[in-house]
Design a protein around this motif. Structure first.
Motif, PDB file in Angstrom:
ATOM      1  N   ASP A  19       0.829  -1.212   0.000  1.00  0.00           N
ATOM      2  CA  ASP A  19       0.000   0.000   0.000  1.00  0.00           C
ATOM      3  C   ASP A  19       0.860   1.257   0.000  1.00  0.00           C
ATOM      4  O   ASP A  19       1.846   1.336   0.729  1.00  0.00           O
ATOM      5  N   GLY A  20       0.470   2.248  -0.782  1.00  0.00           N
ATOM      6  CA  GLY A  20       1.135   3.544  -0.783  1.00  0.00           C
ATOM      7  C   GLY A  20       2.557   3.520  -1.302  1.00  0.00           C
ATOM      8  O   GLY A  20       3.373   4.359  -0.911  1.00  0.00           O
ATOM      9  N   VAL A  21       2.865   2.587  -2.188  1.00  0.00           N
ATOM     10  CA  VAL A  21       4.226   2.461  -2.709  1.00  0.00           C
ATOM     11  C   VAL A  21       4.501   3.578  -3.716  1.00  0.00           C
ATOM     12  O   VAL A  21       3.709   3.828  -4.613  1.00  0.00           O
ATOM     13  N   ILE A  22       5.633   4.261  -3.539  1.00  0.00           N
ATOM     14  CA  ILE A  22       6.027   5.281  -4.519  1.00  0.00           C
ATOM     15  C   ILE A  22       7.157   4.767  -5.410  1.00  0.00           C
ATOM     16  O   ILE A  22       7.224   5.132  -6.562  1.00  0.00           O
ATOM     17  N   SER A  23       8.028   3.924  -4.858  1.00  0.00           N
ATOM     18  CA  SER A  23       9.113   3.399  -5.685  1.00  0.00           C
ATOM     19  C   SER A  23       9.644   2.092  -5.106  1.00  0.00           C
ATOM     20  O   SER A  23       9.509   1.825  -3.915  1.00  0.00           O
ATOM     21  N   VAL A  24      10.236   1.314  -6.008  1.00  0.00           N
ATOM     22  CA  VAL A  24      10.954   0.092  -5.627  1.00  0.00           C
ATOM     23  C   VAL A  24      12.277   0.163  -6.381  1.00  0.00           C
ATOM     24  O   VAL A  24      12.290   0.234  -7.611  1.00  0.00           O
ATOM     25  N   LYS A  25      13.390   0.183  -5.644  1.00  0.00           N
ATOM     26  CA  LYS A  25      14.701   0.377  -6.255  1.00  0.00           C
ATOM     27  C   LYS A  25      15.728  -0.586  -5.679  1.00  0.00           C
ATOM     28  O   LYS A  25      15.589  -1.044  -4.552  1.00  0.00           O
ATOM     29  N   SER A  28      22.408  -0.392  -3.135  1.00  0.00           N
ATOM     30  CA  SER A  28      23.512  -1.128  -2.493  1.00  0.00           C
ATOM     31  C   SER A  28      23.191  -2.611  -2.351  1.00  0.00           C
ATOM     32  O   SER A  28      23.377  -3.207  -1.287  1.00  0.00           O
ATOM     33  N   ASN A  29      22.678  -3.214  -3.418  1.00  0.00           N
ATOM     34  CA  ASN A  29      22.367  -4.650  -3.481  1.00  0.00           C
ATOM     35  C   ASN A  29      21.207  -5.078  -2.601  1.00  0.00           C
ATOM     36  O   ASN A  29      21.042  -6.266  -2.316  1.00  0.00           O
ATOM     37  N   ASP A  30      20.395  -4.127  -2.126  1.00  0.00           N
ATOM     38  CA  ASP A  30      19.172  -4.406  -1.372  1.00  0.00           C
ATOM     39  C   ASP A  30      17.990  -3.872  -2.171  1.00  0.00           C
ATOM     40  O   ASP A  30      18.122  -2.906  -2.924  1.00  0.00           O
ATOM     41  N   VAL A  31      16.825  -4.476  -1.989  1.00  0.00           N
ATOM     42  CA  VAL A  31      15.601  -3.960  -2.592  1.00  0.00           C
ATOM     43  C   VAL A  31      14.960  -3.024  -1.568  1.00  0.00           C
ATOM     44  O   VAL A  31      14.675  -3.437  -0.442  1.00  0.00           O
ATOM     45  N   VAL A  32      14.756  -1.758  -1.953  1.00  0.00           N
ATOM     46  CA  VAL A  32      14.185  -0.765  -1.051  1.00  0.00           C
ATOM     47  C   VAL A  32      12.838  -0.309  -1.617  1.00  0.00           C
ATOM     48  O   VAL A  32      12.767   0.190  -2.737  1.00  0.00           O
ATOM     49  N   VAL A  33      11.787  -0.504  -0.817  1.00  0.00           N
ATOM     50  CA  VAL A  33      10.436  -0.084  -1.182  1.00  0.00           C
ATOM     51  C   VAL A  33      10.141   1.189  -0.399  1.00  0.00           C
ATOM     52  O   VAL A  33      10.164   1.177   0.834  1.00  0.00           O
ATOM     53  N   SER A  34       9.888   2.295  -1.103  1.00  0.00           N
ATOM     54  CA  SER A  34       9.576   3.573  -0.459  1.00  0.00           C
ATOM     55  C   SER A  34       8.083   3.818  -0.535  1.00  0.00           C
ATOM     56  O   SER A  34       7.445   3.526  -1.555  1.00  0.00           O
ATOM     57  N   GLN A  56      12.197  -6.393  -9.914  1.00  0.00           N
ATOM     58  CA  GLN A  56      11.053  -6.610 -10.803  1.00  0.00           C
ATOM     59  C   GLN A  56      10.074  -7.619 -10.219  1.00  0.00           C
ATOM     60  O   GLN A  56       8.854  -7.451 -10.349  1.00  0.00           O
ATOM     61  N   LEU A  57      10.556  -8.646  -9.540  1.00  0.00           N
ATOM     62  CA  LEU A  57       9.666  -9.612  -8.885  1.00  0.00           C
ATOM     63  C   LEU A  57       8.816  -8.933  -7.814  1.00  0.00           C
ATOM     64  O   LEU A  57       7.621  -9.213  -7.679  1.00  0.00           O
ATOM     65  N   VAL A  58       9.426  -8.032  -7.046  1.00  0.00           N
ATOM     66  CA  VAL A  58       8.695  -7.293  -6.010  1.00  0.00           C
ATOM     67  C   VAL A  58       7.676  -6.364  -6.661  1.00  0.00           C
ATOM     68  O   VAL A  58       6.516  -6.305  -6.238  1.00  0.00           O
ATOM     69  N   VAL A  59       8.072  -5.647  -7.717  1.00  0.00           N
ATOM     70  CA  VAL A  59       7.151  -4.759  -8.428  1.00  0.00           C
ATOM     71  C   VAL A  59       5.960  -5.551  -8.967  1.00  0.00           C
ATOM     72  O   VAL A  59       4.801  -5.125  -8.840  1.00  0.00           O
ATOM     73  N   ASP A  60       6.222  -6.695  -9.573  1.00  0.00           N
ATOM     74  CA  ASP A  60       5.143  -7.516 -10.133  1.00  0.00           C
ATOM     75  C   ASP A  60       4.174  -7.976  -9.048  1.00  0.00           C
ATOM     76  O   ASP A  60       2.956  -7.971  -9.254  1.00  0.00           O
ATOM     77  N   ALA A  61       4.695  -8.369  -7.891  1.00  0.00           N
ATOM     78  CA  ALA A  61       3.829  -8.810  -6.792  1.00  0.00           C
ATOM     79  C   ALA A  61       3.008  -7.652  -6.245  1.00  0.00           C
ATOM     80  O   ALA A  61       1.819  -7.808  -5.939  1.00  0.00           O
ATOM     81  N   ILE A  62       3.615  -6.480  -6.116  1.00  0.00           N
ATOM     82  CA  ILE A  62       2.882  -5.297  -5.646  1.00  0.00           C
ATOM     83  C   ILE A  62       1.783  -4.946  -6.643  1.00  0.00           C
ATOM     84  O   ILE A  62       0.671  -4.593  -6.253  1.00  0.00           O
TER      85      ILE A  62
END
Length: 89
Positions: A19-25, A28-34, A56-62
């Motif tokens: 919910d309320g996701v603005i970005s997924v990036k 430093s080799n970590d996935v950060v969801v803002s 991309q897997l996280v973006v697709d699931a979101i």
């Protein structure tokens, strides 16, 4: 509240809000969801580096959970030794 479920080793899992996701990036080799509201979730591997494919897997699931409720999709990233932490931006 929509969320995604992250596959961890030995059948365990963790969750991250969808919910309320603005970005997924990749940072430093970590996935950060803002999120709106100045918070973030960091998904890190303790033994390897996560990749843009994991982002991309996280973006697709979101995307699947966008405005939905019900069972969360299980996301299998390239590593299962994951730590999931939340923090303010």
């Amino acid at each position: 509240m929509g969320h995604i479920k992250l596959d961890k080793s030995a059948g365990a899992s963790d969750i991250a809000s969808a919910d309320g996701v603005i970005s997924v990036k990749l940072v430093s080799n970590d996935v950060v969801v803002s999120y709106s509201g100045s918070t973030k979730t960091t998904i890190a591997s303790t033994g390897s580096n996560l990749t843009q494919a994991d982002v991309q897997l996280v973006v697709d699931a979101i995307d699947v959970m966008d405005g939905a409720s019900g069972p969360a999709p299980l996301v299998k990233l390239s590593a299962t030794d994951l730590t999931v932490t939340g923090a303010s931006l």
